[in-house]
Design a protein around this motif. Structure first.
Motif, PDB file in Angstrom:
ATOM      1  N   LEU A 188       0.054   7.755  -3.822  1.00 18.89           N
ATOM      2  CA  LEU A 188       0.139   6.350  -3.457  1.00 18.89           C
ATOM      3  C   LEU A 188       0.866   5.548  -4.536  1.00 18.89           C
ATOM      4  CD1 LEU A 188      -3.474   5.692  -2.049  1.00 18.89           C
ATOM      5  CD2 LEU A 188      -1.446   6.568  -0.863  1.00 18.89           C
ATOM      6  N   LYS A 189       1.345   4.380  -4.144  1.00 17.36           N
ATOM      7  CA  LYS A 189       2.070   3.526  -5.079  1.00 17.36           C
ATOM      8  C   LYS A 189       1.182   3.078  -6.236  1.00 17.36           C
ATOM      9  CE  LYS A 189       6.179   3.018  -3.066  1.00 17.36           C
ATOM     10  NZ  LYS A 189       7.460   3.362  -3.738  1.00 17.36           N
ATOM     11  N   ASN A 190      -0.129   3.009  -5.992  1.00 22.27           N
ATOM     12  CA  ASN A 190      -1.037   2.564  -7.055  1.00 22.27           C
ATOM     13  C   ASN A 190      -1.385   3.676  -8.038  1.00 22.27           C
ATOM     14  OD1 ASN A 190      -2.740   4.183  -5.577  1.00 22.27           O
ATOM     15  ND2 ASN A 190      -4.213   2.580  -5.067  1.00 22.27           N
ATOM     16  N   GLY A 191      -0.801   4.861  -7.839  1.00 19.22           N
ATOM     17  CA  GLY A 191      -1.023   5.956  -8.767  1.00 19.22           C
ATOM     18  C   GLY A 191      -2.043   6.984  -8.323  1.00 19.22           C
ATOM     19  N   LEU A 192      -2.798   6.708  -7.254  1.00 21.62           N
ATOM     20  CA  LEU A 192      -3.790   7.657  -6.779  1.00 21.62           C
ATOM     21  C   LEU A 192      -3.114   8.891  -6.196  1.00 21.62           C
ATOM     22  CD1 LEU A 192      -6.825   8.259  -6.119  1.00 21.62           C
ATOM     23  CD2 LEU A 192      -6.365   7.257  -3.864  1.00 21.62           C
TER      24      LEU A 192
ATOM     25  N   TYR B  24      -7.638   1.153   0.166  1.00 21.69           N
ATOM     26  CA  TYR B  24      -6.679   0.747  -0.851  1.00 21.69           C
ATOM     27  C   TYR B  24      -5.651  -0.173  -0.202  1.00 21.69           C
ATOM     28  CZ  TYR B  24      -8.761   4.552  -3.510  1.00 21.69           C
ATOM     29  OH  TYR B  24      -9.658   5.377  -4.154  1.00 21.69           O
TER      30      TYR B  24
ATOM     31  N   ASP C 213      -2.654  -7.090   2.129  1.00 15.21           N
ATOM     32  CA  ASP C 213      -3.852  -7.323   1.324  1.00 15.21           C
ATOM     33  C   ASP C 213      -5.101  -7.488   2.179  1.00 15.21           C
ATOM     34  OD1 ASP C 213      -3.237  -9.705   2.500  1.00 15.21           O
ATOM     35  OD2 ASP C 213      -3.322 -10.910   0.664  1.00 15.21           O
TER      36      ASP C 213
ATOM     37  N   ASP D 204       3.619   6.896  -1.159  1.00 18.83           N
ATOM     38  CA  ASP D 204       4.855   7.207  -1.874  1.00 18.83           C
ATOM     39  C   ASP D 204       5.429   8.546  -1.439  1.00 18.83           C
ATOM     40  OD1 ASP D 204       6.879   6.710  -3.621  1.00 18.83           O
ATOM     41  OD2 ASP D 204       5.842   7.485  -5.388  1.00 18.83           O
TER      42      ASP D 204
ATOM     43  N   VAL E  58      -5.219   3.280   3.746  1.00 24.03           N
ATOM     44  CA  VAL E  58      -4.174   2.690   2.913  1.00 24.03           C
ATOM     45  C   VAL E  58      -3.398   1.668   3.740  1.00 24.03           C
ATOM     46  CG1 VAL E  58      -2.143   3.161   1.500  1.00 24.03           C
ATOM     47  CG2 VAL E  58      -3.962   4.863   1.657  1.00 24.03           C
TER      48      VAL E  58
ATOM     49  N   SER F 269      -2.728  -3.497  -0.460  1.00 26.48           N
ATOM     50  CA  SER F 269      -1.568  -3.894  -1.273  1.00 26.48           C
ATOM     51  C   SER F 269      -0.932  -2.677  -1.949  1.00 26.48           C
ATOM     52  CB  SER F 269      -1.979  -4.928  -2.334  1.00 26.48           C
ATOM     53  OG  SER F 269      -2.517  -6.080  -1.722  1.00 26.48           O
ATOM     54  N   THR F 270      -0.973  -1.553  -1.268  1.00 26.40           N
ATOM     55  CA  THR F 270      -0.321  -0.342  -1.769  1.00 26.40           C
ATOM     56  C   THR F 270       0.231   0.429  -0.579  1.00 26.40           C
ATOM     57  OG1 THR F 270      -0.556   1.551  -3.248  1.00 26.40           O
ATOM     58  CG2 THR F 270      -2.340   1.163  -1.694  1.00 26.40           C
ATOM     59  N   SER F 271       0.966   1.472  -0.833  1.00 27.71           N
ATOM     60  CA  SER F 271       1.604   2.234   0.249  1.00 27.71           C
ATOM     61  C   SER F 271       1.721   3.696  -0.151  1.00 27.71           C
ATOM     62  CB  SER F 271       2.993   1.656   0.567  1.00 27.71           C
ATOM     63  OG  SER F 271       3.807   1.647  -0.591  1.00 27.71           O
TER      64      SER F 271
END
Length: 483
Positions: A252-256, A237, A211, A243, A207, A239-241
């Motif tokens: 993760l910020k992308n929902g995973l 992944y 990008d 959470d 992660v 451009s995400t971080s």
């Protein structure tokens, strides 16, 4: 600590800059010209570029560290922390491992505390995260990963197994990409010895908030490195971080969302926060503000370099880049330490200071055994390599850069043996708490048990118990053995 009437050069920190600067000063200094004192909480310097290989078992952890007292026999090495600096009195307060704090006077000061992991207030990170800044963390990560394979092999619970075989790495720079590449190699090799665990059962996740990964080697090699990791089955992944990761539940910020026992944090570094207690001018991100001569702004007897310093990048500024600063990496730290050492000796003798100006040599990164990327700079020419050849450049550069001839030979021996012998996949997790088993066997004495029968007074043994013990201890007759 010895006392001396000679000028004292106090080096705060025994990492890259501290070790190399002290060696440079001792090399350039005349006999008896000054006393060099190095203060660090650890009695050794860690060569951090080798931590991923130490975590994977390619290099012995002992060969990644350099003992300060052995390398600096002419220096005074104090194991402790400098908690405060009084610039008016030129005195540093040292807090040793044990005992009361004391003051150490100095005439010249080198601040080389380095950096610590840059973290954020993420729920669960402090409890679940594993860093990669020290050799202890590298050893701990190796033991932990192998223990997860042991756990997965031994359980019948699918949820426990899935959580044990999921590995999350946060940060796609040098440390993150190299560590996940090496650890994936380790797990792949180790799985051969676990009948019910296959590489396909494992899940590796990388992660990063940016990008891209490996920005230090440029966009082209970074894209190749990303594609290479993905081809090895590593989920990336960007451009995400992260959470949250409470109790190993990674969000993760992308929902995973995944459950994992292994969360490795390599998302950058920040200057050591104790710098705020030294009264030095700091930049916007907490780095010591230095001139191009590595002297701290506004002083002529304090120097700083490496990860904890904000050093002007004269080469980039000459090329038109405004407000350019040297990035925090080993290449700059090694070079800056030599200029710093020379400048300390020059100031002591009344000679002018020299500015630090570097010429970029490029960057190398290993992504596991026989895999890597490398960018070699020769003047205006940039040569780019990937795969096995880049991995050779990676090992060649760091093999030459690791300090002392002793360590070079030991690391080379590890690499040579690795060509002919299989990787060790044994977990020594008990090393992290070696006294636990003895503590349990010794059965701590309670206050009630200690109160009777009293010191030196044993209660009379019960006749029946004595007879039973004698019978149990009696030798077995030959006839009884035969039967």
């Amino acid at each position: 600590m010895s006392t001396t009437e000679r000028p004292r050069i106090l080096v705060v920190g025994g990492g890259y800059v501290g070790l190399y600067a002290a060696r440079r000063i001792l090399k350039k200094m005349r006999y008896g010209e000054a006393t060099v004192t190095v203060v660090d909480p650890r009695s050794y310097m860690t060569y951090q570029p080798f931590l991923p290989e130490a975590a994977a078992g390619s290099i012995s952890p002992r060969h990644v560290v350099v003992p300060l007292r052995r390398v600096l026999p002419q220096a005074e090495v104090l194991t402790g922390r400098v908690t405060h600096i009084d610039q008016d009195r030129k005195v540093a307060t040292v807090e040793p491992i044990v005992g009361e704090s004391y003051e150490v006077p100095f005439d010249y000061l080198v601040v080389a505390l380095g950096a610590v992991s840059r973290t954020f207030p993420i729920p669960g990170l402090a409890e679940s995260g594993i860093g990669m800044k020290g050799v202890e963390e590298a050893i701990g990560l190796r033991n932990h990963v192998l223990e997860q394979l042991d756990m997965a092999e031994s359980t019948t619970d699918p949820d426990i197994r899935r959580k044990a075989l999921t590995f999350v790495f946060v940060g796609g720079g040098f440390a993150g990409a190299e560590t996940i590449g090496e650890v994936e190699d380790l797990a792949r090799d180790a799985a051969k010895y676990y009948p019910s665990v296959k590489r396909e059962d494992m899940r590796f996740i990388l992660v990063d908030a940016a990008d891209k990964i490996l920005p230090e080697v440029g966009p082209e090699l970074g894209k190749w490195g990303l594609k290479h990791l993905q081809e090895r089955g590593i989920e990336c992944y960007l451009s995400t971080s992260l959470d949250s990761c409470i109790n190993g539940h990674v969000v993760l910020k992308n929902g995973l969302e995944v459950d994992s026992n292994t969360i490795v944090w390599t998302a950058g570094v920040k200057p050591n926060p104790v710098l705020k207690e030294y009264g030095l001018p700091l930049g916007p991100r907490g780095h010591v503000d230095t001139a191009a001569t590595l002297q701290v702004q506004g002083t002529d007897y304090i120097w700083s370099a490496g990860d904890n310093a904000q050093v002007p990048d004269l080469a980039a500024r000459a090329a038109g880049v405004e407000n350019a600063w040297c990035p925090p990496n080993a290449q700059h730290a090694l070079r800056q330490s030599k200029v710093l050492g020379d400048n300390v000796v020059a100031e002591m003798r009344g000679f002018p200071q020299r500015e630090y100006r570097h010429h970029n040599m490029g960057a190398v990164a290993g992504l596991g055994l026989h895999k890597g990327v490398a960018m070699i700079v020769l003047g205006k020419l940039k040569l780019k390599f990937k795969g096995r050849l880049a991995w050779y450049f990676h090992r060649g550069y760091h093999g030459m850069a690791v300090p002392t001839f002793n360590r070079k030979i030991r690391v080379l021996a590890d690499w040579t043996l690795g060509m002919f012998l299989k990787r060790e996949v044994v977990s020594l997790g008990a090393l992290e708490s070696p006294r636990d088993e003895f503590y349990e066997a010794a059965a701590p004495v309670t206050a009630a048990a200690a109160a009777k029968p009293g010191p030196g007074k044993l209660p009379p043994p019960e006749p029946a118990k004595v007879a039973a013990e004698h019978a149990a201890a009696a030798p077995i007759a030959p006839a009884e053995r035969a039967s």
